[in-house]
Motif scaffolding. Structure first.
Motif, mmCIF file in Angstrom:
data_model
loop_
_atom_site.group_PDB
_atom_site.id
_atom_site.type_symbol
_atom_site.label_atom_id
_atom_site.label_comp_id
_atom_site.label_asym_id
_atom_site.label_seq_id
_atom_site.Cartn_x
_atom_site.Cartn_y
_atom_site.Cartn_z
ATOM 1 N N GLY A 8 4.833 -1.956 -7.622
ATOM 2 C CA GLY A 8 4.481 -1.055 -6.534
ATOM 3 C C GLY A 8 3.135 -1.407 -5.938
ATOM 4 O O GLY A 8 2.380 -2.200 -6.504
ATOM 5 N N ILE A 9 2.843 -0.801 -4.798
ATOM 6 C CA ILE A 9 1.560 -1.008 -4.121
ATOM 7 C C ILE A 9 1.081 0.333 -3.578
ATOM 8 O O ILE A 9 1.852 1.079 -2.976
ATOM 9 C CB ILE A 9 1.677 -1.998 -2.940
ATOM 10 C CG1 ILE A 9 2.076 -3.385 -3.430
ATOM 11 C CG2 ILE A 9 0.350 -2.087 -2.181
ATOM 12 C CD1 ILE A 9 2.215 -4.412 -2.316
ATOM 13 N N ALA A 10 -0.182 0.625 -3.801
ATOM 14 C CA ALA A 10 -0.858 1.729 -3.125
ATOM 15 C C ALA A 10 -1.829 1.052 -2.162
ATOM 16 O O ALA A 10 -2.862 0.534 -2.573
ATOM 17 C CB ALA A 10 -1.590 2.620 -4.129
ATOM 18 N N VAL A 15 -8.667 5.779 -6.246
ATOM 19 C CA VAL A 15 -8.825 6.047 -7.679
ATOM 20 C C VAL A 15 -8.824 4.780 -8.532
ATOM 21 O O VAL A 15 -9.001 4.856 -9.741
ATOM 22 C CB VAL A 15 -7.735 7.026 -8.198
ATOM 23 C CG1 VAL A 15 -7.852 8.377 -7.524
ATOM 24 C CG2 VAL A 15 -6.347 6.442 -8.021
ATOM 25 N N ASP A 16 -8.644 3.622 -7.930
ATOM 26 C CA ASP A 16 -8.522 2.373 -8.683
ATOM 27 C C ASP A 16 -9.707 1.443 -8.467
ATOM 28 O O ASP A 16 -9.564 0.226 -8.457
ATOM 29 C CB ASP A 16 -7.211 1.671 -8.298
ATOM 30 C CG ASP A 16 -5.998 2.505 -8.654
ATOM 31 O OD1 ASP A 16 -5.818 2.791 -9.843
ATOM 32 O OD2 ASP A 16 -5.238 2.873 -7.740
ATOM 33 N N GLY A 17 -10.879 2.017 -8.299
ATOM 34 C CA GLY A 17 -12.097 1.266 -8.049
ATOM 35 C C GLY A 17 -12.853 1.904 -6.898
ATOM 36 O O GLY A 17 -12.372 2.851 -6.276
ATOM 37 N N PRO A 18 -14.057 1.400 -6.616
ATOM 38 C CA PRO A 18 -14.902 2.031 -5.599
ATOM 39 C C PRO A 18 -14.373 1.821 -4.183
ATOM 40 O O PRO A 18 -13.784 0.791 -3.871
ATOM 41 C CB PRO A 18 -16.243 1.323 -5.785
ATOM 42 C CG PRO A 18 -15.881 -0.011 -6.337
ATOM 43 C CD PRO A 18 -14.681 0.232 -7.212
ATOM 44 N N THR A 22 -6.738 -1.642 -2.219
ATOM 45 C CA THR A 22 -5.298 -1.826 -2.324
ATOM 46 C C THR A 22 -4.988 -2.099 -3.792
ATOM 47 O O THR A 22 -5.469 -3.089 -4.360
ATOM 48 C CB THR A 22 -4.817 -2.978 -1.431
ATOM 49 O OG1 THR A 22 -5.064 -2.615 -0.066
ATOM 50 C CG2 THR A 22 -3.329 -3.234 -1.612
ATOM 51 N N ALA A 23 -4.245 -1.184 -4.400
ATOM 52 C CA ALA A 23 -3.878 -1.305 -5.816
ATOM 53 C C ALA A 23 -2.489 -1.927 -5.907
ATOM 54 O O ALA A 23 -1.533 -1.419 -5.321
ATOM 55 C CB ALA A 23 -3.912 0.054 -6.493
ATOM 56 N N THR A 72 -7.150 -4.122 -6.415
ATOM 57 C CA THR A 72 -7.143 -3.812 -7.835
ATOM 58 C C THR A 72 -5.785 -4.211 -8.374
ATOM 59 O O THR A 72 -4.755 -3.772 -7.861
ATOM 60 C CB THR A 72 -7.396 -2.314 -8.068
ATOM 61 O OG1 THR A 72 -8.695 -1.976 -7.575
ATOM 62 C CG2 THR A 72 -7.310 -1.970 -9.543
ATOM 63 N N LEU A 73 -5.790 -5.085 -9.384
ATOM 64 C CA LEU A 73 -4.556 -5.457 -10.064
ATOM 65 C C LEU A 73 -4.414 -4.594 -11.298
ATOM 66 O O LEU A 73 -5.313 -4.524 -12.131
ATOM 67 C CB LEU A 73 -4.586 -6.933 -10.465
ATOM 68 C CG LEU A 73 -4.704 -7.947 -9.347
ATOM 69 C CD1 LEU A 73 -4.652 -9.363 -9.910
ATOM 70 C CD2 LEU A 73 -3.622 -7.751 -8.299
#
Length: 169
Positions: A8-10, A15-18, A22-23, A72-73
């Motif tokens: 998936g991709i957000a 919430v996945d870093g500052p 793109t998570a 962010t991976l």
């Protein structure tokens, strides 16, 4: 070129870093942390096989939005299939994505397997969030991590100093 399975991709996560990031959730994890928030991504066959067109789309999306501070991976565990993850990152860099890279892993930094592709990934990574999620240490007040045992490691400073340096934001 073998690429990872995409769970998936957000495209615009906070919430996945500052900042806005793109998570990218990659499939495959062997840590099986009790209380994992993404159980389906533990399965290495979950999701869809990523393509070069996916890489180009992600790079274009990020590149056309200056407010996105990086990628962010996460997963799964991006280090589960290190060669595939490395191929993905190289593909992004080929599209000139000059933004920061964060990687989440269930490995503790000092115990990450000695693998050339993992070394390549870590050399491209700005911040590593290490350690398994431990349900008993979960704390929703923590920034960018699920449990208090997990560390936000500034890999650039860690390499410069020869010892783990925590990211201080």
């Amino acid at each position: 070129m073998i690429l990872p399975n995409l769970a998936g991709i957000a495209y615009e996560s906070v919430v996945d870093g500052p900042g806005v990031r793109t998570a990218i959730f990659l499939s495959g994890c062997h840590h099986h942390c009790p209380g994992c928030h993404n159980l389906e991504a533990q399965n290495p066959n979950f999701g869809t096989q990523m393509t070069e067109e996916d890489i180009e789309y992600i790079a274009d999306y990020i590149g056309s939005r200056p407010y996105i501070s990086g990628i962010t991976l996460t997963g799964g565990d991006p280090l589960f299939w290190p060669e595939n993850t490395y191929n993905f990152l190289v593909g992004l860099v080929e599209y000139s994505m000059p933004k920061s890279i964060w990687v989440y892993t269930g490995y503790v930094y000092e115990k990450i397997p000695n693998d050339r592709y993992i070394s390549y990934i870590l050399n491209m990574t700005d911040v590593l969030v290490d350690g398994p999620f431990i349900k008993e240490l979960a704390d929703k007040r923590l920034a960018f991590r699920g449990s208090s045992n997990q560390r936000l490691i500034d890999l650039r400073k860690t390499r410069e100093n020869g010892e783990v340096v925590l990211w201080n934001g």
